[in-house]
Each structure stands twice: as C-alpha cells, then as structure tokens.
Design an enzyme around this catalytic site. Sequence first.
Site, PDB file in Angstrom:
ATOM      1  CB  SER A 261       0.865   5.513  13.680  1.00 53.55           C
ATOM      2  OG  SER A 261      -0.065   4.916  14.569  1.00 53.55           O
ATOM      3  CG  ASP A 262       2.174  -0.691  11.086  1.00 50.02           C
ATOM      4  OD1 ASP A 262       1.187  -1.222  11.618  1.00 50.02           O
ATOM      5  OD2 ASP A 262       2.934  -1.293  10.316  1.00 50.02           O
ATOM      6  CD1 TRP A 263      -2.908  -1.550  16.291  1.00 52.71           C
ATOM      7  CD2 TRP A 263      -2.746  -0.379  14.397  1.00 52.71           C
ATOM      8  NE1 TRP A 263      -4.178  -1.137  15.923  1.00 52.71           N
ATOM      9  CE2 TRP A 263      -4.109  -0.418  14.769  1.00 52.71           C
ATOM     10  CE3 TRP A 263      -2.401   0.318  13.240  1.00 52.71           C
ATOM     11  CZ2 TRP A 263      -5.117   0.189  14.035  1.00 52.71           C
ATOM     12  CZ3 TRP A 263      -3.405   0.936  12.499  1.00 52.71           C
ATOM     13  CH2 TRP A 263      -4.734   0.869  12.890  1.00 52.71           C
ATOM     14  N   GLY A 265       3.856   2.410  15.770  1.00 54.79           N
ATOM     15  CA  GLY A 265       4.841   3.078  14.936  1.00 54.79           C
ATOM     16  C   GLY A 265       5.158   4.507  15.330  1.00 54.79           C
TER      17      GLY A 265
END
Length: 749
Positions: A261-263, A265
């Site tokens: 995941s993006d941080w 996300g």
Amino acid sequence: MKRILFTITLTAAMAVQAQQVPVYLDESKPVEQRIEDALSRMTLDEKIAVIHAQSKFSSPGVKRLGFPDFWTDDGPHGVRPDVLWDEWQQAGQTNDSCVAFPALTCLAATWNPQLSRLYGENLGEEALYRGKAMILGPGVNIYRTPLGGRNFEYMGEDPYLASRMVVPYIQGLQSKGVAACVKHFAVNNDEEYRYQVNVKVSDRALHEIYLPAFKAAVEEGGTWGIMGSYGLYRDQHNCHNEYLLNNILKRDWKYDGVVVSDWGGAHDTEQAVKNGLDMEFGTWTNGLTEGMSNAYDNYYLSKPYKKMIEEGKFTTRELDDKVRRVLRLFYRTTMRLDRQRGFLCSEAHYDAARKIAGEGIVLLQNNKAKGGKLLPLNASKLKKVLVVGENAIKMMTVGGGSSSLKVQKEILPLDGISDRLRQINPQIEVDYARGYVGDTVQSYNGVTVGRSIADSRSPEVLLAEAVEKARKADCVIMVGGLNKADYQDAEGHDRKEYALPYGQDKLIEALAKANGNIIYVNISGNGVEMPWLAKVPAVVQGWFAGSESGEALADVLVGDVNPSGKLPYTWYAKLGDCGAHALNTYPGTWRSDKQIIDEEYKEGIYVGYRWTDKQQKKPLFAFGYGLSYTTFNISGLKADKKEMTRDGKITFTATVTNTGKKAGAEVVQLYIRDVKSTVDRPMKELKGFQKVMLQPGESREVSITIDNKALSFYDEAAGKWTSEAGEFEALVGNASDNLRQSVKFTLKD
C-alpha cells in the site's frame, strides 16, 4: 587408527547435522518448497505480523524462524534519511547521507537504457549499505498534464519510452538484492485531491497508455514489488482494487511479487483482504487512530483481520497467499546469503550521477546572438559572466515530498558554473544577482542545509540590480524555473498555473532587453510557458539533476559534454494545448456528497504528442526533441522485408552521420503509423529508439526490430490486444515532429 576413526566420526556428525537443517533454510531446495515449509511452521500471529508495518518504514520478519525485519525506504532518486520509529521527522543520524541521483524525468531524457541500468545498480549499492531491502520506486505514471506535482518523479508521457527505461532500472537495482517497488499502480496522474480522485478511463486508454510501463516492469523487469496508488478506479481504492490488482496484475500478468500500500492508502479490512493488498504501510497517517503511537496492531490487516479469521468470516486462504508473497520477497532480499555490503557516497556513484545528468540535460534553443551562437560558451574570450536567479543557489534535493533527501553534497549551479569557467579562464569575473525571491525554505522533515537564502529586498530592487549588472556583462546565465515547494514540483499538490512563478517572466524580459547574450536554464520536472522565447537566444532544460547538478550543467554550458538529451514529454506552448485541459477534464467534478471527485480522461489514448498530432497543434518543443552542438543526418531508411506475418518480425535500418565538427550522440526514433484502420488510432506512436555516439564525419547503421506488438491496439470488445492486416508506415527521425524518413510495409492476414 585414531586418525581414521576421528575422520569417520566427524563426517557422520556432519551428515546428521545436514539432515537437521529445516527445509526453509536449505538453500539447495527450490525456493517455492522453502516457502511452503516456512509457511507451515508459522503461527497465525506470525502470519498476520509480516503483512503489515511495525514502524514507519519497516515490517517484522519471523524472529522465531530466523527471518530478519524488512526495511523499506523512499526513492527513487536516492535513499531517504532514516526517520523516527513513529514519525516523519528524521532520526538525526550522522551516517544516513546519500548521493542524490537525477530525478527520473532527467533519466528518461537520456533515452539511454544502459544509463537506467547504471542508475539502478548504484542506487542498490547505497540501499544495501543503509540496510534497506526495498526501495519505493521507480515511478512510471504517465505525464498527462504539465501541472502534475509529481511528474518530476516519473518517466514522461510515452508508455513505450517509460517501459524501455524502467526495465533496466529494476534489473540493476534487484541485481544487488534490493527489491524495486514500482509505483503508483495505477492512473495516479495528478496530485491534487489524490485521496479522492476516482478516475474514469476507457479500457483501451488504460491498457495502451497507463499500464504498459507497469506491465513491462512485471513481465520483463521482474519487479518484486508494486505500490498501489492513493486514488480510485471504478470506485475502488487502488491499494485494494479488484480490477487492477486481482484481475490485471495477478491473474493476467501472473505477478508473483508483493503489492504494497502507499502510506495511508488502505481503507478497509475486507477490501484489503479480498482485493489484492499484500503489505500494509502507513495507515495511521491517514486518520486511523490519528496521533496514536504504535498503532500498528490496529491496521486493517492486523487485529481486525485476525478477528475476522477467528470468527469464521475468512479462512486463511487469502492470508496464506499474502504470506507466500512476503516470504518470496524475503528469500529474494534479506534471506540471500550472497547479499553484499554495498557502498555509500562512493566516487563511482557521483560519477554515475554526473554522467546521467549530463546525458539528460536538453538543449532546447541555441540561436545566433552577438558573435554567433552562445553555446557552448567560449570561456577563454569572456571577461565577465553574470549568473542570475534563485535556482542557481537553492538546493533541490531537499523537499518535494517523499523523494526529499539528505545529501552528502549538492553542487549548486552557481558554484559549478563559476568553478568551471575559472578553471578555463582564471581571469574571468563571475558575478551573481538574485533577480527574484521565491521559496527560501531549505529544510524538510528536520533535514536542513545549514545556510540561509532568505532575502528581504523587494521584487523591484532585485530586478533593478540584476538588469544593471546584466548591462555590464559579456553574457547572462539565468537559472530559474520551478522548485520543490508546495504547488510547484512537489508531492501532495499540483501546480496552480503553467506560467513561471515569482515574476520570472518579467525578469527574463528585462534581462533580454539589457543584454542580448542571455542563456535561460530551466530547472523543473515540468514544462512551463515561455512567452519571451523569441528574445532569448539559448534555452537549456536542466531538470532536478541531483548531487552533481551544478557540475553537470557546467559540463554542458562550456561544451565538455555535448548535449544529447531528448524531451520525454511534449512541451506545450500554452496549457490549453494539452488534451486534459482542452477538454476541461482536469481536475474533475465533485460528487454531491463532496467525498469523491470523478475525473474522466475524455482524451482517451490521445496523450501528449498523440493529442497535438490529432489536433494539428504545434508544440513549443516536441516529444523526443533536443539539440546538439553538432549536426546529424539520418538517411537511407529501409526495411528487411515488405511483408510481415503476425508471428514474425521486421527490421528497419537507417544510416546516421555526424555532419558537424564535434563528437556527439543522436537518438534515432522509430514511430509506426497504421495507414488504414477500422478503429481510431493515433497518427503515429513511438515503437523503437536507439542512441548512437558518433565522431565528426562518422556514419553508422542503426537497426531497430519490431514485432506484431508494435502494430497492435487494445480491442475493448474482445478484451485483448489485436492487430489488423494491411498497410503500415515506419517513420524515422530525431523528434516526434522531425521524421523525414519513411517506408511502408504490410502486415499479412
């Protein structure tokens, strides 16, 4: 007898010991067998632990089984300084400086895949030394609008160019045992409202424009990591998106790595479990248990997931798939016994950064001024040179978001230019004038540069000083452009306008009037308006070029390096010449509940030069464009056959000649046009290129081979790539608007 007995006893002991080595630790066993053995030994708590973070940038290994913790770090231009366990603030270490490599727009502008491999290898060595197992990069999202705040981190507008440049980067990085994490998957093409943008895009545009670089990263580069993006597609968040992650990435492309995941996300446990997310990072930063330290047990893939398994809402089927992928990542990185120690801030790394920057810098204009063409500068005949502009003294490696770095050194343009001019001519006077004040912040998350560039003088005073000094100089080098402040080239926001900020247009006009020998150096990752272009003899695109930016720029200005960079995107004369803005599709339309903004990509496949071709718009500078201090001629284009079958290939050959007086490199670009098609197709599309270095007068044959993929389009009705039999045309030249060689051929049914 004693000696023989001792030998037999020792050998027997070793045999027993070998039999006791667990399969998951036995390097003689296939990796997949080792993964299954390790998985069978893990408890439910251990499985849950490895699929989410334990700190800002790390996730736990399996200590009981000997798997070390897994450390990631931001890239893709250098290894970010270490931060505190739970905070974005830097940890204050003294051994986490790095080499800043040029931003990826500069790398893409080299049009040199060999340099992309070098880039990855050098970055991998720095990551190894810092104990990082994964670099969060490279980025390959498409340059859809020049207002995109994060365009400087990506590889331009064209899916083919980005594909050819990302593959060797990944291979170079991962050859060092450091995982790439290609980002941001997918359609993350602007930063404003990035958590709320729901992209509406045709399947054809998705597959032809926005996915090819990711597909190449998976199928050719073999990337071990993919990062989801913040936005939404088909009303699902992209970090747990059924269509993008399950159907396309894992089913169609057979991806065997991890989805990170993006941080911040991840948004929902059930969606994260079912829709393809493997490792969850940064969730507390998006509002979940906001402000709480050690919130990791509350992550969507932590206790809430475990509870659902214990209550029978899920079996461990999905969990085991995620853990298998994470274990595979461990075996590729932290569990490799042949991992090297790496190097940090080595001379070789600085040399690589300088070479990449030098090849990426683009000479946009070099018209005649007083005494002939301004570039390259003949320093031996100059008495006084004036450097103007805040960007000549402002560090660009600090700020801009997650790509911000703490560098061991950054050679500023003023210093690099001054030093090189004085080396050539010790008598030369190099003066400086600020000209304008833009953003004077020189710190980010606790990283400071140790000097201030604050200036309280008014814009009128600054302009007057610069103009007065310009009148007394032999030539003026104006170093301006954008910077890494919010609403410039920076993560989190897009630019608010296409024009240069801080009144630079007025300054450039005044300088050009005061001194006709003016060189404008634009520092940015985006195109900008240039209403004064006809009044400025020489224009150079200098990018964010990293630690060696000043020296690399000086190399080009004085001719130590003959510029060979080519633009990786179309440079529009005005914003309305870009499809996303001409059709008013950016930044989208808010829904009535104001929670989601729908952004429809109405231009479809017509991005960049595809759009300007269709609209017959002349760009300020075309995709693939870039000048040299020498001249080239491309001639004699021919094909090795007139007809091609769908399972065959065709090779095009042309002769390139250096017709000038300096050694230099030219990029031969091959575009393909479908002469007659039943579907709407672009006028042409890049399908091959080759960079070739030539001495004055030297000629060389360049051959580029294509197959049926270069002739294909994505058939939405069939849900697959297809091609139509008939006539095609190959176009060859050195820019998308300068294709003077052509040859026709036929695809047989």
